[in-house]
Design an enzyme around this catalytic site. Structure first.
Site, short mmCIF file in Angstrom:
data_model
loop_
_atom_site.label_atom_id
_atom_site.label_comp_id
_atom_site.label_asym_id
_atom_site.label_seq_id
_atom_site.Cartn_x
_atom_site.Cartn_y
_atom_site.Cartn_z
N ASP A 281 0.86 -1.18 0.00
CA ASP A 281 0.00 0.00 0.00
C ASP A 281 0.91 1.24 0.00
O ASP A 281 2.14 1.13 0.06
CB ASP A 281 -0.96 -0.01 1.20
CG ASP A 281 -2.18 0.89 0.94
OD1 ASP A 281 -2.14 1.69 -0.02
OD2 ASP A 281 -3.17 0.79 1.68
C1 BGC Z 1 -5.02 3.32 0.35
C2 BGC Z 1 -5.24 2.36 -0.79
C3 BGC Z 1 -5.07 3.05 -2.11
C4 BGC Z 1 -3.71 3.69 -2.16
C5 BGC Z 1 -3.39 4.36 -3.48
C6 BGC Z 1 -3.75 4.12 0.18
O1 BGC Z 1 -3.67 5.14 1.13
O2 BGC Z 1 -4.97 2.61 1.56
O3 BGC Z 1 -6.51 1.79 -0.66
O4 BGC Z 1 -5.25 2.13 -3.15
O5 BGC Z 1 -3.63 4.66 -1.11
O6 BGC Z 1 -4.12 5.49 -3.68
#
Ligand code: BGC
Length: 755
Positions: A281
């Site tokens: 993530d």
């Molecule tokens: C979130 C994800 C997301 C990623 C990219 C993160 O902060 O937890 O769900 O896909 O950002 O935007």
């Protein structure tokens, strides 16, 4: 070698051979040509800053890095022209010309947004969920995106957690069906088709179980609970062929998911046979430093060895893997394996054949925000609404007389889309006031704001990070309230649109008090005091605590955050052009102290009485019932349904056999309508304590007024299984009880025995 080791060695051989068989010659040839640095480059996912930065870092010098072969993919870039610029840099200017993956968070629609996932799940309609995902994929790919950071399949049983809005609620059975439908919708039959994209199952794993509902917090859970309750939707998505997996921010058994070998290798690859790639993530790799696992070099090496293939934004892989290789801390084989998986995904999307395959400048106009898509979004929205209560059958309203439409969300485009809709544009949304006028053009509709979403300026500031979602009016609260009350008094009926602003749920939006904010509670009380019929249209990204409002003589229609067609869809339902049939997919607690409260909890050795009345030395509370305010599966209709005559086709079942339950469903009310018939199972005796009951089947049925139908639901042998203490999937002989009805409190029941 002892026998166990021989068996393991043989298993390794088999795995190796099966992987080897699947290898893609083009990818293998490319790998031969790549330097170590180029391989590491493929493991790097960056964002030039066009999307939502959910962490500290936004990548720098992206262009130079692409030219140098140091980038495997981008996100936050959209539109065929813009993506082409990036893609050409990679294809024409980097040494090997490897195309980029282009990712995006398309969580509930791309430009044609539709209800937040928690809302969509309330439709219990898998065809519609798949159609929704298909539409999202068609629009996103028209804009150059080939990889979606969705579905989010985290089971969530704590409505304090703001991200409960992004998933399908509390239930692993329903969650698994939805996960599968979404993967099918995004990926279709052919990943290289121009309207399909790679799915990314997230957040692996257990992110929905963060302690105290506080985002990014720790998770600690028994393996039995994991396997039976939390892991099934991830597995269902992988079984459906999901091409990628995103790790979660939390730790699991003390090791952050991003560096957790048990999760990423032992479970995901070895046990489940996943052969796609795993991405972290947003900076979750670097966050392992704060988790206490060492410096950037150490955590990067740890994560690679654990099975992480791609590093989102953090550049830990980019900046430290070579050094770790030189110091003998990681092998080139581990880097090659990760790179292979990323390249295979690119190959599967067809990017090696044609790196510009998703970059047709004619497509956006043809495929995005079409009338068809907006119609579908409107349908998805009305199917997601849940009629929580219908006092005196206030709803549906007749299209006549004078309607007072009040509340801070009644004329607010900026709160219609819901959280995680960065690709949507709220200015295109239909407000509820507009929707009412569209659907009931000859009815008198008078509007007053009545209250601020919240009067708390500090709170508003925290919510308003992406722009004003809570605007505090210059007029005093008293003035606004008086205006609304005066309007109510001169109207025939009051519709009050209240609840949460868009960013009161979602990422980093946990709340410890999940009631309707006080400013709006005052408005509701004052409206009810006028004695006029009142319908609440309740908007939120989570279950709320509404015990006070529920006691009032009001009707309550829960509409989540409905997306771009919000106002039209709400008007469709309020005026009865569509009869609501949504059912809750997460339990609504009486108060925050009951959390976690969910339908498949254990009964304990000291269950309370049937009536839920307090009894000393039983498992209950002094100051609240055990039962929630609204059970999982709850949802009314403008008509009424009667269940009768539950039958099972056998009394005894042998291992490997299924069993069918049949019930008679009658529409006993005054409207045609749909009902989600739900089947719950209790495994009465088994080697580990069973949940009170578990959802194991459902069917959405349409019945004309007065019509009656026999509805059959078949349980497969797998539906009788669970993971035992050794984590084997088994069914154990003994008694089972089947419950069928309108929600998880279903009363009709019959028993059978498994031989
Ligand atoms: C979130 C994800 C997301 C990623 C990219 C993160 O902060 O937890 O769900 O896909 O950002 O935007």
């Amino acid at each position: 070698m002892n026998p166990k080791n021989i068996a393991l060695a043989l298993m390794g051989l088999v795995l190796f051979t099966s992987h080897a068989q699947k290898r893609i010659p083009e990818v293998e040839q490319l790998l031969q040509k790549m330097t170590l640095e180029e391989k590491i480059g493929q493991l790097n996912l960056l964002t030039p800053g066009g999307g939502v930065a959910t962490g500290a870092v936004v990548s720098e010098n992206v262009e130079a890095k692409i030219r140098a072969g140091k980038v495997g993919g981008l996100f936050g870039v959209a539109g065929p022209e813009k993506v082409r610029v990036a893609q050409e840099l990679a294809v024409k200017k980097s040494r090997l010309g490897i195309p980029l993956l282009i990712g995006s968070d398309v969580i509930h629609g791309y430009r044609t947004t539709y209800p937040i996932p928690l809302g969509l799940s309330s439709s219990w309609d898998m065809d519609l969920v798949e159609q929704a995902a298909q539409m999202a994929a068609k629009e996103a790919t028209a804009d150059g995106i080939n990889w979606n950071f969705s579905p989010m399949v985290d089971i969530a049983r704590d409505p304090r957690w703001g991200r409960i809005s992004e998933g399908a609620g509390e239930d692993p059975y329903l969650g698994s069906k939805i996960a599968k439908a979404m993967v099918k919708g995004y990926q279709g039959e052919d990943l290289s088709a121009s309207h399909t994209m790679l799915a990314c199952v997230k957040h692996f794993a257990l992110y929905g179980a963060v302690e105290a509902g506080r985002d990014y917090h720790s998770v600690d859970m028994s393996k039995i609970k994991m396997f039976n309750q939390y892991l099934p939707p991830y597995k269902a998505a992988i079984d459906a062929g999901a091409a990628s997996v995103m790790t979660s921010f939390n730790d699991v058994d003390g090791v952050p998911a991003t560096g957790n070998k048990w999760l990423l290798t032992d479970l995901l690859r070895d046990r489940w046979g996943f052969d796609g790639f795993v991405v972290s993530d947003y900076t979750s790799l670097n966050e392992m430093i704060a988790h206490g696992l060492g410096d950037l070099q150490a955590v990067s090496a740890l994560a690679l060895k654990a099975g992480l293939d791609m590093d989102m934004v953090g550049e830990g892989f980019l900046t430290s893997l070579k050094k770790s290789f030189e110091e003998g801390k990681v092998t080139e084989a581990a880097i090659t394996n990760a790179c292979r998986r990323v390249l295979e995904a690119k190959y599967n999307t067809g990017l090696f054949d044609d790196p510009y395959r998703y970059l047709n400048t004619k497509r956006p106009e043809k495929d995005i925000l079409t009338d068809y898509n907006r119609e579908l979004s409107r349908k998805l929205a009305s199917r997601s609404f849940v009629l929580l209560k219908n006092h005196n059958s206030v709803l549906p309203l007749e299209k006549k007389g004078k309607i007072a439409l009040v509340g801070p969300l009644a004329d607010s485009k900026e709160n219609m889309l819901g959280t995680w809709a960065p690709t949507g544009d709220f200015r295109l949304a239909v407000s509820i006031l507009e929707g009412f006028k569209n659907i009931a053009p000859t009815t008198e509709i008078a509007y007053a704001k009545g209250a601020n979403i919240s009067d708390d300026a500090d709170f508003a500031k925290r919510v308003n990070v992406f722009g004003p979602r809570i605007s505090i009016n210059e007029r005093s609260s008293k003035d606004m309230l008086q205006e609304a009350v005066a309007l109510a008094k001169t109207s025939d009926v009051v519709v009050a649109v209240v609840g949460e602003a868009t960013e009161m749920s979602g990422e980093s939006s946990s709340r410890t008090d999940i009631s309707i904010p006080e400013s709006q509670k005052r408005l509701i009380r004052a409206l009810v005091e006028t004695g006029k019929p009142v319908a609440l249209v309740l908007m939120s990204g989570r279950p709320l605590t509404i015990a006070e409002e529920y006691e009032m003589p009001v009707s309550i229609l829960q509409v989540w955050h409905p997306g771009i067609e919000a106002g039209n869809a709400i008007a469709d339902v309020v005026f009865g052009d569509y009869n609501p049939a949504g059912k809750l997919t997460a339990t609504w607690p009486v108060n925050v102290g009951q959390i976690p409260v969910y339908h498949s909890a254990k009964v304990t050795g000291r269950p309370p009485s049937e009536s839920d009345a307090f009894q000393k030395f039983k498992s209950n509370y002094l100051d609240a019932p055990n039962a929630p305010l609204l059970p999982f599966g709850h949802g009314l209709s403008y008509t009424t349904f009667e269940y009768s005559n539950l039958k099972l086709d056998k009394k005894q079942v042998r291992q490997g056999e299924g069993i069918t339950a049949t019930v008679t469903l009658t529409n006993t009310g005054d409207y045609d309508g749909e009902e989600v018939v739900q089947l719950y199972l209790r495994d009465v005796v088994r080697s580990i304590t069973p949940p009170k009951r578990q959802l194991k089947g459902f069917q959405k049925i349409m019945l004309r007024k007065g019509e009656r139908k026999e509805v059959s639901i078949t349980l497969s042998p797998d539906d009788l299984k669970f993971y035992n203490g050794q984590l084997e999937l088994v069914s154990e002989p003994g008694e089972f009880e089947v419950f069928v009805g309108t929600n998880s409190d279903a009363e009709l029941s019959k028993s059978f025995t498994l031989k």
